[in-house]
Design an enzyme around this catalytic site. Structure first.
Site, PDB file in Angstrom:
ATOM      1  N   THR A  71      46.533  33.981  50.885  1.00  0.00           N
ATOM      2  CA  THR A  71      45.751  34.375  49.715  1.00  0.00           C
ATOM      3  C   THR A  71      45.936  33.338  48.621  1.00  0.00           C
ATOM      4  OG1 THR A  71      45.445  35.977  47.957  1.00  0.00           O
ATOM      5  CG2 THR A  71      47.619  35.946  48.974  1.00  0.00           C
ATOM      6  N   GLU A 100      47.104  41.247  50.705  1.00  0.00           N
ATOM      7  CA  GLU A 100      48.464  41.784  50.810  1.00  0.00           C
ATOM      8  C   GLU A 100      48.497  43.229  51.306  1.00  0.00           C
ATOM      9  OE1 GLU A 100      47.303  39.974  48.337  1.00  0.00           O
ATOM     10  OE2 GLU A 100      48.854  38.746  47.386  1.00  0.00           O
ATOM     11  N   TRP A 140      38.515  33.065  45.122  1.00  0.00           N
ATOM     12  CA  TRP A 140      39.338  32.900  43.929  1.00  0.00           C
ATOM     13  C   TRP A 140      39.187  31.555  43.234  1.00  0.00           C
ATOM     14  CZ3 TRP A 140      41.162  37.128  42.027  1.00  0.00           C
ATOM     15  CH2 TRP A 140      41.553  38.169  42.860  1.00  0.00           C
TER      16      TRP A 140
HETATM   17  P1  AMP Z   1      41.784  39.288  48.151  1.00  0.00           P
HETATM   18  O1  AMP Z   1      43.231  39.270  48.441  1.00  0.00           O
HETATM   19  O2  AMP Z   1      41.177  37.922  48.087  1.00  0.00           O
HETATM   20  O3  AMP Z   1      41.041  40.204  49.061  1.00  0.00           O
HETATM   21  O4  AMP Z   1      41.572  39.847  46.676  1.00  0.00           O
HETATM   22  C1  AMP Z   1      42.069  41.089  46.251  1.00  0.00           C
HETATM   23  C2  AMP Z   1      41.668  41.334  44.818  1.00  0.00           C
HETATM   24  O5  AMP Z   1      40.245  41.415  44.706  1.00  0.00           O
HETATM   25  C3  AMP Z   1      42.171  42.622  44.232  1.00  0.00           C
HETATM   26  O6  AMP Z   1      43.511  42.548  43.807  1.00  0.00           O
HETATM   27  C4  AMP Z   1      41.183  42.834  43.064  1.00  0.00           C
HETATM   28  O7  AMP Z   1      41.528  42.035  41.950  1.00  0.00           O
HETATM   29  C5  AMP Z   1      39.885  42.312  43.648  1.00  0.00           C
HETATM   30  N1  AMP Z   1      39.106  43.424  44.224  1.00  0.00           N
HETATM   31  C6  AMP Z   1      39.056  43.815  45.513  1.00  0.00           C
HETATM   32  N2  AMP Z   1      38.231  44.868  45.676  1.00  0.00           N
HETATM   33  C7  AMP Z   1      37.745  45.184  44.451  1.00  0.00           C
HETATM   34  C8  AMP Z   1      36.839  46.173  43.943  1.00  0.00           C
HETATM   35  N3  AMP Z   1      36.250  47.066  44.730  1.00  0.00           N
HETATM   36  N4  AMP Z   1      36.594  46.184  42.606  1.00  0.00           N
HETATM   37  C9  AMP Z   1      37.168  45.265  41.791  1.00  0.00           C
HETATM   38  N5  AMP Z   1      38.008  44.305  42.211  1.00  0.00           N
HETATM   39  C10 AMP Z   1      38.302  44.247  43.518  1.00  0.00           C
END
Ligand code: AMP
Length: 528
Positions: free
Chosen positions: A173, A316, A431
């Site tokens: 990540t 995570e 990101w």
């Molecule tokens: P990743 O590890 O790249 O999948 O990113 C995870 C992060 O994406 C989370 O900690 C949130 O900040 C954001 N995220 C994931 N799902 C949502 C959602 N439904 N609404 C808002 N933010 C989200």
């Protein structure tokens, strides 16, 4: 009860035994299509496991994939785990320094890639110091072709046995500052996560489901769909391109009932349908997550008769934490109220626990009153304990993992995200590090201080906006700053706007207060 070791191989064995002829369709990047089925996936996975052993790979070794969604990628998910290996799904959208770091950090020995990523392989080969073998999924032009490579084996192979807690997949990540971090999924955690994903409160799969996952197989295990789908024996329709015209045609022709992806994907689909003057595909359910799903999107899909499963999770967390869907009071709610509820991030599925704590005093748990917001924490059997090769646990003594998200928990368990404490911006599901952007910006002599925040954007959910305090006597322009940034960061990281301010707010400890900055510019709007 009998002993049963929770291993991923039991999932593909079950799928081949009980749903053997259920189709797996792939639309490749060159427009061609192939069809296999769950029996075929298992047969090829056995051959792949054998072929990996023939290359000298041993239990615990890492195999990388640099690939879109397709049947051969699916074969690798089971073939690598079947020989006791760990599949490292590499995100091709990362830029070179990150790609170099993660492949070397994971010590990948074999890298299987799509021909469309040949330029990445050519560029990175010298820098990837541990990769000994390259295999190309769809052509044998520069590396052995996958089909030829596994074709040298007879498939007479027994899955490698092991512990439930052996790793089977690693995802990195970049949703944190500093180098990307590796999250290793285990056989047991993956299996439990997949079982949980099957329930009506999550993906709601049956053997009649036909799923076209747009969420990439390289992002957070494609939300566990390739495992949950195998358990239910669903039909998968994969596409190596995300062009809405292609997806739309596939959805209609293959009678797709379910799909999953980040909001940006749906937006592109809406625009395509509007341009062509056609209806949205008649999907039963759409799982939307990775970023907040905007209200208008929910409304439009619901009016189309599509159940919207707005989900929240992280790499995570394997990744499912919460999923939205009809709740017990659904019948009493008006359409407006249903949309409002769906715009929140859903409820935790069995297996995970959520809580919010005070942002200043993390020991104080907050009430689930639908009003009080705090730092969101999670724990459970498919939640990270420690990052790969890290020296310390990523959780507190009670197993709580701090997500970096800020939210409210409602009395019915619904999670509502309101903010983020981590210093990153999520644009179209990927990101951007605001800190790296700021560091690059302050390298310009005309910049005294810079702060970057994600501002709401109608297409990408968030885009970076750079706030700059000019250095004394400087009259540097926004364009000059963007020019300065161009060679330093990836093109899609460039800020959508540069705003000049007299001062940037700070916290008591002298850090830039992104929260205050966002509050100050709460009406800020970016155009599509
Ligand atoms: P990743 O590890 O790249 O999948 O990113 C995870 C992060 O994406 C989370 O900690 C949130 O900040 C954001 N995220 C994931 N799902 C949502 C959602 N439904 N609404 C808002 N933010 C989200």
């Amino acid at each position: 009860m009998q002993e049963f070791t929770m291993r991923i191989t039991s999932v593909i064995d079950h799928a081949a035994r009980e749903s053997g002829p259920r189709e797996i369709v792939t639309r490749w990047a060159d427009g061609s299509e192939t069809r296999t089925d769950w029996s075929g996936i298992r047969r090829d996975a056995l051959k792949m496991a054998q072929a990996l052993e023939a290359l000298g790979l041993k239990k615990g070794d890492r195999v990388a994939s640099l690939a879109m969604n397709h049947s051969r990628h699916l074969v690798s998910w089971y073939g690598v785990a079947g020989m006791g290996g760990v599949l490292h799904t590499v995100n091709p959208r990362l830029f070179d320094d990150q790609l170099e770091y993660i492949v070397n950090h994971a010590e990948d020995k074999v890298l299987c890639y799509d021909a469309m990523f040949q330029p990445i392989v050519d560029r990175m080969k010298e820098r990837w110091t541990t990769v000994e073998h390259y295999i190309c999924y769809d052509s044998g032009e520069h590396s052995p072709a996958f089909e030829d490579w596994i074709g040298t084996q007879n498939g007479d192979y027994e899955w490698v046995a092991g512990e439930e807690t052996d790793p089977c997949m690693i995802c990195y990540t970049s949703g944190t500052t500093g180098n990307p971090k590796g999250v290793q999924y285990e056989h047991r955690s993956t299996l439990m996560h997949a079982i949980a994903g099957l329930q009506p409160a999550a993906f709601n799969f049956s053997s009649a489901s036909v799923m076209l996952p747009v969420v990439p197989m390289f992002h957070a295990a494609s939300w566990g769909l390739p495992y949950a789908g195998a358990m239910a024996g669903i039909k998968f329709v994969f596409s190596c391109v995300n062009d809405p015209a292609v997806l739309h045609e596939l959805m209609l022709r293959e009678k797709v009932t379910d799909s999953a992806g980040v909001p940006t994907v749906w937006l592109a689909h809406f625009q395509y349908c509007d341009k062509e003057g056609i209806d949205l595909p008649p999907l039963k359910a759409a799982t939307i997550g990775g970023s907040a799903c905007p209200r208008f999107m929910i409304e439009r899909l619901m009016k189309n008769g599509t159940r919207v499963q707005h989900a929240w999770g992280m790499t995570e967390t394997s990744p499912i934490g919460t999923v939205g869907g009809p709740t017990w009071d659904w019948e009493e709610l008006s359409f407006e109220e249903r949309v409002n509820k769906t715009a929140m991030q859903g409820r935790p599925i069995f297996g995970v626990e959520l809580r919010t704590v005070d942002l200043d005093d993390m020991a104080t748990e907050l009430p689930r009153d639908g009003k009080t917001s705090g730092a969101l924490q999670i724990r459970g059997p498919w939640i990270i304990k420690r990052y790969f090769k890290a020296e310390e646990d990523a959780v507190d003594a009670d197993g709580w993992f701090d997500t970096g998200d800020v939210g409210i928990i409602h009395p019915d368990g619904t999670l509502q995200l309101t903010d983020r404490t981590k210093d990153v911006i999520k644009s179209g599901g990927e990101w951007i590090s605001s800190v790296e952007l700021e560091n690059a910006a302050v390298g310009h002599a005309g910049v005294a201080e810079a702060a970057c925040v994600g501002m709401p954007h109608p297409k990408w959910d968030e885009r970076p906006v750079l706030f700059v305090v000019r250095a004394e006597g400087s009259n540097v322009t926004g364009d000059e700053i963007v020019e300065h940034l161009k060679p330093l960061i990836a093109k899609w990281w460039l800020p959508d706007a540069v705003e000049f301010v007299d001062d940037i707010p700070h916290t008591a400890t002298g850090k830039i207060s992104k929260k205050d900055l966002r509050d100050r510019f709460s009406d800020y709007k970016l155009e599509a």
